[in-house]
Design a protein around this motif. Sequence first.
Motif, PDB file in Angstrom:
ATOM      1  N   THR A 113       0.830  -1.207   0.000  1.00 16.53           N
ATOM      2  CA  THR A 113       0.000   0.000   0.000  1.00 16.53           C
ATOM      3  C   THR A 113       0.865   1.258   0.000  1.00 16.53           C
ATOM      4  O   THR A 113       0.630   2.198  -0.776  1.00 16.53           O
ATOM      5  N   LEU A 114       1.867   1.282   0.856  1.00 16.45           N
ATOM      6  CA  LEU A 114       2.738   2.454   0.925  1.00 16.45           C
ATOM      7  C   LEU A 114       3.520   2.638  -0.378  1.00 16.45           C
ATOM      8  O   LEU A 114       3.741   3.773  -0.816  1.00 16.45           O
ATOM      9  N   ALA A 115       3.906   1.523  -1.008  1.00 21.38           N
ATOM     10  CA  ALA A 115       4.620   1.622  -2.282  1.00 21.38           C
ATOM     11  C   ALA A 115       3.725   2.252  -3.342  1.00 21.38           C
ATOM     12  O   ALA A 115       4.178   3.087  -4.149  1.00 21.38           O
ATOM     13  N   LEU A 116       2.447   1.855  -3.353  1.00 27.61           N
ATOM     14  CA  LEU A 116       1.522   2.412  -4.333  1.00 27.61           C
ATOM     15  C   LEU A 116       1.318   3.905  -4.090  1.00 27.61           C
ATOM     16  O   LEU A 116       1.320   4.709  -5.023  1.00 27.61           O
ATOM     17  N   LEU A 117       1.155   4.301  -2.820  1.00 23.79           N
ATOM     18  CA  LEU A 117       0.977   5.709  -2.499  1.00 23.79           C
ATOM     19  C   LEU A 117       2.221   6.510  -2.883  1.00 23.79           C
ATOM     20  O   LEU A 117       2.116   7.637  -3.387  1.00 23.79           O
ATOM     21  N   TYR A 118       3.375   5.931  -2.650  1.00 23.39           N
ATOM     22  CA  TYR A 118       4.619   6.618  -3.015  1.00 23.39           C
ATOM     23  C   TYR A 118       4.698   6.817  -4.527  1.00 23.39           C
ATOM     24  O   TYR A 118       5.060   7.899  -4.998  1.00 23.39           O
ATOM     25  N   ARG A 119       4.341   5.778  -5.275  1.00 30.00           N
ATOM     26  CA  ARG A 119       4.375   5.901  -6.735  1.00 30.00           C
ATOM     27  C   ARG A 119       3.366   6.937  -7.216  1.00 30.00           C
ATOM     28  O   ARG A 119       3.631   7.682  -8.174  1.00 30.00           O
ATOM     29  N   LEU A 120       2.193   7.001  -6.568  1.00 28.80           N
ATOM     30  CA  LEU A 120       1.203   8.012  -6.944  1.00 28.80           C
ATOM     31  C   LEU A 120       1.747   9.410  -6.668  1.00 28.80           C
ATOM     32  O   LEU A 120       1.552  10.325  -7.473  1.00 28.80           O
ATOM     33  N   LYS A 307      10.504   6.917   0.732  1.00 28.89           N
ATOM     34  CA  LYS A 307      11.275   5.700   0.509  1.00 28.89           C
ATOM     35  C   LYS A 307      12.520   5.750   1.380  1.00 28.89           C
ATOM     36  O   LYS A 307      13.303   6.708   1.305  1.00 28.89           O
ATOM     37  N   ALA A 308      12.690   4.730   2.210  1.00 30.94           N
ATOM     38  CA  ALA A 308      13.836   4.676   3.115  1.00 30.94           C
ATOM     39  C   ALA A 308      15.098   4.256   2.370  1.00 30.94           C
ATOM     40  O   ALA A 308      15.049   3.791   1.227  1.00 30.94           O
ATOM     41  N   ASP A 309      16.238   4.385   3.030  1.00 26.78           N
ATOM     42  CA  ASP A 309      17.519   4.029   2.418  1.00 26.78           C
ATOM     43  C   ASP A 309      17.598   2.559   2.028  1.00 26.78           C
ATOM     44  O   ASP A 309      18.278   2.201   1.068  1.00 26.78           O
ATOM     45  N   GLY A 311      15.237   0.818   0.823  1.00 24.53           N
ATOM     46  CA  GLY A 311      14.281   0.512  -0.240  1.00 24.53           C
ATOM     47  C   GLY A 311      12.864   0.282   0.231  1.00 24.53           C
ATOM     48  O   GLY A 311      11.952   0.157  -0.587  1.00 24.53           O
ATOM     49  N   SER A 312      12.651   0.217   1.539  1.00 19.06           N
ATOM     50  CA  SER A 312      11.300   0.046   2.069  1.00 19.06           C
ATOM     51  C   SER A 312      10.593   1.393   2.097  1.00 19.06           C
ATOM     52  O   SER A 312      11.190   2.441   1.846  1.00 19.06           O
ATOM     53  N   PHE A 313       9.305   1.370   2.428  1.00 17.89           N
ATOM     54  CA  PHE A 313       8.504   2.593   2.452  1.00 17.89           C
ATOM     55  C   PHE A 313       8.018   2.851   3.868  1.00 17.89           C
ATOM     56  O   PHE A 313       7.666   1.924   4.603  1.00 17.89           O
ATOM     57  N   GLU A 314       7.985   4.112   4.231  1.00 16.88           N
ATOM     58  CA  GLU A 314       7.621   4.462   5.594  1.00 16.88           C
ATOM     59  C   GLU A 314       6.868   5.789   5.623  1.00 16.88           C
ATOM     60  O   GLU A 314       6.908   6.573   4.669  1.00 16.88           O
ATOM     61  N   LEU A 315       6.194   6.023   6.737  1.00 14.46           N
ATOM     62  CA  LEU A 315       5.510   7.282   6.970  1.00 14.46           C
ATOM     63  C   LEU A 315       6.434   8.178   7.772  1.00 14.46           C
ATOM     64  O   LEU A 315       6.947   7.779   8.815  1.00 14.46           O
ATOM     65  N   SER A 316       6.640   9.388   7.272  1.00 16.17           N
ATOM     66  CA  SER A 316       7.566  10.291   7.935  1.00 16.17           C
ATOM     67  C   SER A 316       6.895  11.627   8.227  1.00 16.17           C
ATOM     68  O   SER A 316       5.861  11.958   7.644  1.00 16.17           O
TER      69      SER A 316
END
Length: 481
Positions: A113-120, A307-309, A311-316
């Motif tokens: 889900t976070l990857a999709l939001l990041y790509r959007l 996107k973290a260092d 390669g994972s995705f996180e809320l910041s």
Amino acid sequence: MNYQQATWEQETEGGEAVNEPLLSEKRMETASHEDVDLPDELVRDELTLPEPAEPEVANHYTRLSQMNYSVEHGPYPLGSCTMKYNPKFIEDVAALEDAAMHPDRPEADAQGTLALLYRLQEYLAEIGGMETVTLQPPAGAAGEFTGLLVARAYHRSNDEDAERREVIVPASAHGTNFASAAMAGYDVVELPSNEDGRVPVDALEEAVGESTAALMLTNPNTLGLFERDIEDIAETVHEAGGLLYYDGANLNALLGRARPGDMGFDIMHYNVHKTFASPHGGGGPGAGPIGVIDELTEFLPDPHVRKADDGSFELSEPAESVGKVHGFHGNWLVLLKTYAYISRLGDAGLKDTSAMAVLNANYLASQIDLDVPYEPFHHEFVASAGDVDAAEFAKGMLDEGVHPPTTKWPEIVDEALMTEPTEALNKDQLDILAEAFTAASRKTPEQLAAAPTTTAAARIDQTGAARNPRLSWRDLEGNDE
């Protein structure tokens, strides 16, 4: 076209015609609850529930849908509101089982889900020419408000918030621009249009100064006109120390061809319901992402997907965040539909969308015998009903089986008929709209005064409904509750 809406008429004992009854009025069953193993204070002796049979329920909702007009029935050319057709596949995507993600799930369990939001976020940033995008605002107007909060945080970081108390808004701008600026605590400076319907640079130069926080601008503007002096406008605002805000209402005209960031805009909001086909209105959730240039990224709302260092995705949380403007990270399913729409079309499809939107508006305008005072326009145009009241003209169009355009606005055009057919209509549908314009223009004042005669509801008291809304329902005995 001879489409007529369905009507429901049922005479009461007093001979009065009533509309389709409420579902609860069709049949009520009394359900008794005995021998329930629960504490007495949690148990009711009787519970009245509506229980029509399944065929009655299906009949009821089908009839209600037939008594309405929607984009499913035919052309819906509301200017500036962009009532774009919502393709059904995006609803299928949102209905997928894997899409039902609870927002409280740990980040490690929500990587897809976070990857999709990041790509959007990245898609929207590229489309708008922005550095960073937040998906949190729940509507276009909320995006405006959020963008102005970001502008205010920026000026505060420069110790200028106390001085920069004005937001300049063109007279033809959307009403939400004025409201958003006022809600953000700014004084609104209205800028009149010049004789060709655009922002007068000389008047802008006089309006800006040390008190200017931002200029809010739609491009193309509400007349469908591209601001030819946009580079001069941007330079004027920036030299005064202000920010340039882009109202994304008319981005549909620019997709794949021009980017607000390249024009000099610092902040923009995206109306995903107008530009990227997420459903518009209906009382449900919306989304109004905003994009900003690099210098403003640190002020975006919390949380922001990054996107973290590893390669994972996180809320910041951005360093100088304005805080939350909505729960969690935005209205997920609305954003999912936007992602699906952009992904399906791709670069070439988005570019074709803007081409068809502009072509359709220009073709339709060429087929109607009404004055269109401002041109060349892009995805929408504003015609004048002339000596006829625009609202009466619109009611005359209803009897031709189509939805009329936006009326009475912008006020720069007398008896305005603001029309946007969008890219979804083909030539046959555009011709139907043109015929409706022609038919309405030929009606006598008496015919217009009687219109509409073919719709489920005719002349309602709009002023009374707005000022004295009836917020009640009737029980079975007819008493208000």
